[in-house]
Scaffold this active site. Structure first.
Site, PDB file in Angstrom:
ATOM      1  CG  HIS A  42      -2.130   5.671  -6.904  1.00 48.88           C
ATOM      2  ND1 HIS A  42      -3.194   6.522  -6.678  1.00 48.88           N
ATOM      3  CD2 HIS A  42      -1.135   6.111  -6.096  1.00 48.88           C
ATOM      4  CE1 HIS A  42      -2.858   7.422  -5.771  1.00 48.88           C
ATOM      5  NE2 HIS A  42      -1.611   7.198  -5.412  1.00 48.88           N
ATOM      6  CG  HIS A  88      -4.544  10.314   0.498  1.00 45.48           C
ATOM      7  ND1 HIS A  88      -4.296   9.926   1.792  1.00 45.48           N
ATOM      8  CD2 HIS A  88      -3.630   9.637  -0.249  1.00 45.48           C
ATOM      9  CE1 HIS A  88      -3.274   9.086   1.831  1.00 45.48           C
ATOM     10  NE2 HIS A  88      -2.857   8.895   0.597  1.00 45.48           N
ATOM     11  CD  GLN A 237      -0.955   5.704   2.830  1.00 43.07           C
ATOM     12  OE1 GLN A 237      -2.084   5.989   3.203  1.00 43.07           O
ATOM     13  NE2 GLN A 237      -0.604   5.744   1.560  1.00 43.07           N
ATOM     14  CG  ASP A 265       7.221  12.355  -1.747  1.00 43.43           C
ATOM     15  OD1 ASP A 265       6.360  11.838  -1.023  1.00 43.43           O
ATOM     16  OD2 ASP A 265       7.057  12.613  -2.944  1.00 43.43           O
TER      17      ASP A 265
END
Length: 728
Positions: A42, A88, A237, A265
């Site tokens: 990832h 995602h 999350q 971020d």
């Protein structure tokens, strides 16, 4: 370090040997966790990087290509568009609402971290078979959860979701795809980058507190699913869009100052990736005092703090002496802001816990020189079995037309897009439900920005190279049909398990197709994402490279619609129909097969069509335009007239009636007034594009195409109401 711990961190024997060489010693648990996250598929792209390296990334209008949080292009008069698409998938399959919501949150942060206000979102969603007896009910649950998650986060953030695509196929029964795209606008002189330089400059943590949610998320997204995957919910999350809204506003206020050096971020791998990437890009070192991290839960360890993927967090490198001013801005927005470290010149990451050094890792080997795997590749055996299959019509053309129009891959998805706020910020010109690309007005300079998201997985299964090239062409064509010039793309490459040589072959071929198409069509890649391990119980998804094309139209008032708003408009088909039925929707619906072969894309014909559409629109010759896509001209025309207020009397002119379902590329349907026909036809000859008159729009509430006849009410019912019934 025992073998079980190493294995649990998905570190291979070869990689562990490399770790020993880098450190000159055994790693401790914290260091192993950090390295495993940074070297996960990832974060490191270790299986895919060698194939991505040849992507065309430069053009005069490209300000920032791949390698930053998002890509940036010049849209004129000192303004830039900042954009990226990202996946995602794994979290959304495990926990659809939270997974999809945080997917939106993550992509929004990628864009506003660059200094841009986010003005538009798109999504590409792939689900399994909703009619399947075993998993259909669960697939409907996933659809509702994902859509709810996207709408909740986007709507709360005040970001309009203005378009997307949604497809269904049994290949996604075990792995759904949730790809989210965001686009922001900023002044070209006000772009911020992810860097940490200047010895002694403070490193500031801002945003929400850190909890244990998302632990191991990057590693989880680098593995395939099996029966044990149901226990992975804690790795998904939890997002809070209201905190993210505050974070965005605080960042945008900060960007008006000169207090900071860089900002990043905290996405996959949390504090680990943000700190290593910022320091790595700058050739710097960094000290982090982890006990100073704002914590949501008691008893958290350095390992958990480095690897948590709690949402709505940023890492800032401020100019020394300005830390209090930075903190003051975030406190004003009721957000945590704490100095947790400083920049050094050691090129090492030094991790402290209550003043004790608990981790010491060289930065460059992790951030810039992760292992590059040379995985074996082999052409899939199935290709030789499917390539010679030919499609022949077996049922009545009217019955097939009706079946196709109400199929969940074609019918209207108001059930989905009605949950999204598409008009907030009041910039939206063309949104979901209006067909083709979505368009927003840029008030600062009067231009419009068009964007289209595209992925036909069936075509990529039949031919991974040509299928990927067709995705680039199709997304660009949709943008061109609004009157805009396609300028650049962002890609999200969704594939199966890279440990399978046939999957790696599909991936390599897909990358070749994208490289070729982007080069030939002059739409460079400026940002992107790779999602591998989309596999469950040994079954991989079809290759699914999602492409977003972004283009600019200098005068927003000239944006073309896809609907016929007047009677007596001439309807034309532009481009050649070549009898492309490989991987087609009509074959899937009639024969229940995904087979056949694809012809090479004619890039000259594609570009000629784009240029013709642009010139014709600049000369105000067109009333509407739409790209011919799945289901051929039959479905393209049916959808255009379903969203129109008029009827149609059309004749295809094909000798073989099945050709109305042909999915040849480089084609569009346009509508124009009769007084503009002569000028337009002269223009088509100038650009070398064939134009075929199909008929006219009529005042009668009736749709006729060859032998197919429906009254407008029937057409509308099939198109607009069928999905609502299917998804219940």
């Amino acid at each position: 370090m025992d073998k079980e711990t190493i294995k649990a961190h998905k570190i291979s024997d070869e990689e562990y040997t490399q770790i020993l060489e880098i450190l000159g010693r055994e790693p401790n648990l914290l260091e192993l966790g950090v390295i495993s996250a940074m070297w996960s598929e990832h974060c490191s792209y270790k299986s895919s990087k060698k194939y991505l390296n040849g992507f065309p990334t430069k053009a005069p209008w490209v300000i920032q290509g791949p390698g930053e949080n998002a890509g940036v292009i010049d849209i004129g008069q000192g303004m830039s568009a900042v954009f990226k698409v990202e996946s995602h998938n794994h979290p959304s399959f495990i926990e659809p609402f939270a997974g999809a919501a945080t997917g939106v949150g993550g992509i929004l942060r990628d864009v506003f971290t660059m200094g841009a206000r986010v003005v538009a979102g798109l999504n590409s969603l792939k689900f399994g078979d909703i009619h399947n007896e075993k998993c259909g009910k669960h697939q409907k649950y996933l659809v509702k959860g994902v859509v709810n998650g996207i709408s909740h986060y986007g709507n709360c953030m005040g970001v309009p979701t203005i378009g997307g695509e949604c497809a269904f196929d049994e290949c996604f029964n075990g792995n759904i795809l949730v790809n989210a795209f965001a686009l922001g606008i900023c002044k070209s002189e006000d772009i911020f980058y992810a860097k940490a330089e200047g010895v002694g400059n403070p490193v500031i943590y801002v945003g929400s507190k850190t909890g244990r949610d998302g632990l191991g998320g990057a590693v989880m997204a680098s593995d395939s699913f099996n029966e044990e995957s149901k226990s992975l919910r804690p790795t998904v999350q939890i997002g809070d869009p209201f905190s993210e809204k505050l974070l965005m506003e605080a960042c945008l206020e900060l960007f008006k100052t000169d207090y900071i050096v860089g900002i990043q971020d905290m996405g996959a791998a949390g504090l680990t990736s943000s700190s290593f990437e910022m320091a790595g890009r700058s050739g710097s070192g960094m000290k982090l005092y982890l006990d100073k991290t704002p914590m949501r839960e008691s008893g958290m360890t350095p390992y958990e703090l480095m690897l948590s993927e709690s949402q709505e967090r940023m890492l800032i490198c401020a100019k020394k002496g300005y830390e209090d001013k930075v903190i003051e801005i975030f406190k004003k927005w009721d957000l945590d802001a704490v100095v947790i470290g400083e920049v050094t010149n050691t090129e090492k990451m030094e991790l402290f816990w209550h003043d004790e050094l608990v981790g010491l890792i060289p930065i460059e080997p992790l951030s810039e020189k992760a292992p590059i795997l040379n995985r074996p590749i082999s052409e899939p055996k199935y290709l030789s079995e499917i390539k010679d299959y030919k499609f022949e019509l077996k049922s009545s053309i009217q019955e097939l037309f009706i079946q196709m129009l109400q199929n969940e891959n074609i019918n209207n998805k108001a059930f989905i897009y009605d949950q999204f706020d598409s008009s907030v910020q009041t910039n939206t010109i063309k949104a979901d439900g209006k067909l083709g690309a979505s368009v927003i007005r840029i008030k600062e300079n009067g231009v419009s920005v068009a964007m289209a998201i595209e992925c036909n997985s069936r075509l990529n299964y039949v031919n991974p190279k040509i299928g990927a090239a067709l995705a680039v062409a199709s997304a660009g064509r949709k943008v061109a049909c609004t009157g805009a010039k396609p300028l650049a793309i962002s890609d999200c490459l969704n594939y199966g398990n890279p440990q399978n040589p046939e999957v790696m072959w599909q991936f390599a071929q897909g990358c070749e197709g994208i490289k070729e198409a982007c080069k030939e069509l002059n739409t460079p890649v400026v940002s992107g994402n790779v999602s591998l391990y989309n596999e469950t119980e040994g079954v991989s998804i079809y290759p699914s490279p999602t492409i977003v094309s972004v283009g600019v139209l200098e005068d927003a008032n000239k944006t073309l619609k896809a609907s016929f708003e007047k009677e007596n408009l001439s309807v034309y088909l532009l481009g050649e129909s070549l009898g492309e039925f490989g991987g087609s929707m009509v074959m899937k619906i009639q024969d229940k097969k995904v087979s056949g072969s694809l012809k090479e894309l004619d890039y000259k014909a594609e570009l000629a069509l784009w240029d013709l559409l642009y010139k014709a629109n600049q000369n105000s010759l067109l009333e509407c335009a739409n790209s011919v896509g799945i289901g051929g001209i039959a479905m393209t025309l049916a959808k255009m007239f379903a969203i129109s207020s008029v009827g149609a009397n059309l004749t295809s002119g094909f000798d073989d009636e099945k050709m109305i379902f042909d999915e040849s590329a480089s084609r569009a349907i346009v509508g124009l007034s009769k007084e503009n026909e002569e000028t337009f036809l002269t223009l088509t000859k100038e650009f070398g594009v064939k134009a075929y008159k199909l008929g006219v729009s009529t005042s009668q509430k009736h749709f006729k195409l060859d032998s197919i006849e429906l009254n407008k009410a029937e057409l509308d019912k099939l198109y607009f109401e069928s999905f609502q019934e299917q998804i219940q």
